[in-house]
Design a protein around this motif. Structure first.
Motif, short mmCIF file in Angstrom:
data_model
loop_
_atom_site.label_atom_id
_atom_site.label_comp_id
_atom_site.label_asym_id
_atom_site.label_seq_id
_atom_site.Cartn_x
_atom_site.Cartn_y
_atom_site.Cartn_z
N PRO A 34 -8.56 -3.59 0.07
CA PRO A 34 -8.06 -4.62 -0.86
C PRO A 34 -9.01 -4.82 -2.02
O PRO A 34 -10.23 -4.78 -1.87
N PRO A 43 -4.56 -9.80 -2.29
CA PRO A 43 -5.38 -8.98 -3.18
C PRO A 43 -4.56 -8.60 -4.41
O PRO A 43 -3.33 -8.58 -4.37
N PHE A 46 -4.56 -2.48 -3.97
CA PHE A 46 -5.28 -1.78 -2.92
C PHE A 46 -5.78 -0.45 -3.47
O PHE A 46 -5.10 0.20 -4.26
#
Length: 282
Positions: A34, A43, A46
């Motif tokens: 993340p 987040p 990624f």
């Protein structure tokens, strides 16, 4: 034991911290990292080397890279009714080939009124059955308001990625520490690598943990723009889906197929992700 508790608690915290109603099990399976924080406990994106730096001559499974002819240990693939999974050369890139395991119970009639099948953690096939008077002596478990007998599989309503095996000392309030409760491992890299690593979007069913279906881009896909405030010039914060470059918040026009509706959006790059829901019957 401490390591197992830590893994379960970490997985449970991921579901809470990254809740925001965005399924991320595909990123966890690929062992993506993340990046950032978008202000809503998710987040921003990624980092997925297995996607962005994919080696076409290698296979990927649960965060590990396998060379051609290399085999995954059988205990890691047995939950998927598979064995002897090895990396082989294929087009457009290397993929796994596995031997499918047919459980004996698939071919036998079963007395559901008088017997239960029993299981061990991370198993595909049942480990046995208990019938008649012996069944009546088994320990009982209570979960989600339902009753189970020792050896039966249970699925906590609070975490659809968790499976528990009923046993004598089971305590619904102590699931995170129960050695007979375990997180699901998604097996799509074994069977859908061509889709997962070739631009497909994971499709989540509302009541399942893992994406077992992948939607490939279509020429007929129609982009629905999200709020203008979500538009970001950083190319690492876009989802590339076929010919479409999608900003966070952009989606595809919903697709209705075979009594289901597919809704696909760019929520957390780099992958578009979809949710499949059954249409209600009037």
């Amino acid at each position: 034991m401490k390591q197992r508790v830590s893994i379960l608690l970490t997985a449970h915290l991921v579901c809470i911290v990254l809740g925001c109603n965005v399924p991320i099990k595909h990123y966890e399976t690929m062992k993506c990292t993340p990046v950032g924080d978008n202000g809503s406990d998710c987040p921003t994106s990624f980092n997925c080397p297995s996607i962005t730096e994919h080696d076409k001559s290698k296979c990927y499974f649960n965060g590990k890279t396998y060379a051609l002819s290399e085999q995954i240990p059988n205990e890691l693939v047995s939950p998927f009714c598979s064995a002897l999974c090895y990396c082989r050369n294929a087009s457009p890139f290397a993929q796994f080939r596995c031997t499918h395991i047919d459980c004996a119970e698939f071919f036998q009639q079963f007395d559901y009124d008088n017997c239960i099948r029993t299981y061990k953690p991370n198993s595909c096939c049942s480990s046995g059955k208990v019938c008649g008077k012996e069944r009546n002596t088994l320990a009982k478990c209570h979960l989600n308001g339902d009753e189970y007998l020792a050896g039966q599989k249970m699925h906590p309503a609070t975490n659809k990625c968790l499976t528990c095996i009923c046993h004598e000392k089971f305590n619904e309030a102590n699931i995170a520490y129960d050695p007979n409760c375990y997180e699901s491992i998604c097996g799509f890299e074994l069977f859908y690598a061509k889709q997962a690593y070739n631009g497909g979007a994971p499709v989540y069913y509302e009541d399942r943990c893992c994406p077992w279906e992948w939607r490939m881009p279509k020429d007929t896909d129609q982009l629905v723009k999200g709020p203008e405030k979500n538009k970001i010039d950083d190319p690492t914060l876009h989802c590339q889906y076929g010919k479409l470059t999608m900003n966070v918040g952009d989606s595809l026009k919903p697709e209705v197929y075979d009594g289901n509706t597919y809704k696909c959006s760019c929520l957390i790059p780099p992958l578009v992700q979809c949710v499949k829901t059954k249409n209600s019957k009037l």
